[in-house]
Design an enzyme around this catalytic site. Structure first.
Site, PDB file in Angstrom:
ATOM      1  NE  ARG A 221      -3.607  -2.347   2.592  1.00  0.00           N
ATOM      2  CZ  ARG A 221      -4.457  -2.501   3.544  1.00  0.00           C
ATOM      3  NH1 ARG A 221      -4.431  -1.813   4.725  1.00  0.00           N
ATOM      4  NH2 ARG A 221      -5.425  -3.703   3.523  1.00  0.00           N
TER       5      ARG A 221
ATOM      6  CG  ASP B 201       2.597   6.132   2.486  1.00  0.00           C
ATOM      7  OD1 ASP B 201       1.658   5.305   3.020  1.00  0.00           O
ATOM      8  OD2 ASP B 201       3.560   6.158   3.455  1.00  0.00           O
TER       9      ASP B 201
ATOM     10  NE  ARG C 231       7.506   9.306   2.840  1.00  0.00           N
ATOM     11  CZ  ARG C 231       6.597  10.003   3.009  1.00  0.00           C
ATOM     12  NH1 ARG C 231       5.267   9.247   2.909  1.00  0.00           N
ATOM     13  NH2 ARG C 231       6.347  11.161   3.685  1.00  0.00           N
TER      14      ARG C 231
END
Length: 247
Positions: free
Chosen positions: A50, A52, A200
């Site tokens: 999934r 972002d 990230r």
């Protein structure tokens, strides 16, 4: 109902992430709409990851159950045709029928990401929105050395979003490496699965090392703190790419 595996690439700038969300433009919804127009089937597409908002993919994988069997190339080409008509920045690289037991998410044994940093004084012109521009010179060798601290199985609470819905913060990081080619720094990460914002968050903390603000020891202390407040800057989505899924 025949099941099809779809290999997908997309430019994530126009999308609020992969997952379908009411009232938002998402990659999943765009493909589902294209499949509906091609086949007449209202399907729920399942993806391997999934990603972002703003994150890109060169090798996302998803599966879809259709009501009738089509030639693999027909599925690829027809879905792509409808995506193009709709102006989507999504492409189906390949489609093929797979056994019913195949699940794009739960059958996956590994996921691979690349994070790209443009490290020069001049900003990005051709790749704006697709790379993180960092004008201050980064010590990529120090970053590479510090990255080794995060390898292996750890509690990654420090490096996951407070919105993460995973049951456990424990993950095994199999690869986390830093390479440089000219002005481009690439950070590769591989694991069976990742926490929300994990890559990230780790990249942003490595940037602090590259700037000289942290040492490898500081990165280890951040990991051991198991506290989101100990994390460095979270890198923007621009430079992150899902580049592979293993089965």
């Amino acid at each position: 109902m025949p099941r099809y595996r779809l290999d997908i690439e997309y430019d994530g700038r126009a999308y609020a992430g992969w997952q379908r969300q009411a009232g938002l433009h998402t990659v999943q919804a765009a493909i589902e709409q294209a499949i509906l127009k091609f086949s007449g089937d209202e399907i729920a597409l399942r993806g391997a990851g999934r990603t972002d908002s703003g994150v890109h993919a060169t090798a996302q994988v998803a599966h879809a159950d259709l009501t009738r069997a089509w030639a693999d190339d027909k599925v690829r080409d027809a879905v792509n045709a409808h995506l193009q008509v709709a102006g989507e920045t999504v492409a189906i690289l390949a489609a093929r029928q797979v056994p019913d037991e195949f699940d794009a998410r739960f059958s996956a044994t590994g996921r691979h990401y690349i994070y790209r940093i443009l490290n020069r004084r001049a900003p990005a012109a051709l790749e704006r929105g697709k790379i993180w521009w960092v004008p201050k010179r980064l010590d990529h060798e120090a970053m590479a050395d510090a990255a080794k601290v995060l390898l292996g199985r750890h509690d990654f609470t420090t490096f996951r979003s407070t919105q993460c819905q995973a049951n456990s913060p424990l993950r095994t990081l199999d690869r986390f490496e830093v390479t440089r080619r000219g002005d481009i720094i690439e950070i590769g990460a591989s694991a069976r699965s990742f926490l929300h914002n994990q890559v990230r968050s780790m990249v942003g903390s490595l940037k602090r090392v590259g700037e000289g603000g942290w040492s490898a020891g500081d990165l280890r202390l951040a990991l051991e703190a198991k506290d989101r407040a100990a994390c460095g800057q979270v890198a923007p989505p621009d430079g992150l790419y899902l580049t592979g899924v293993d089965y």
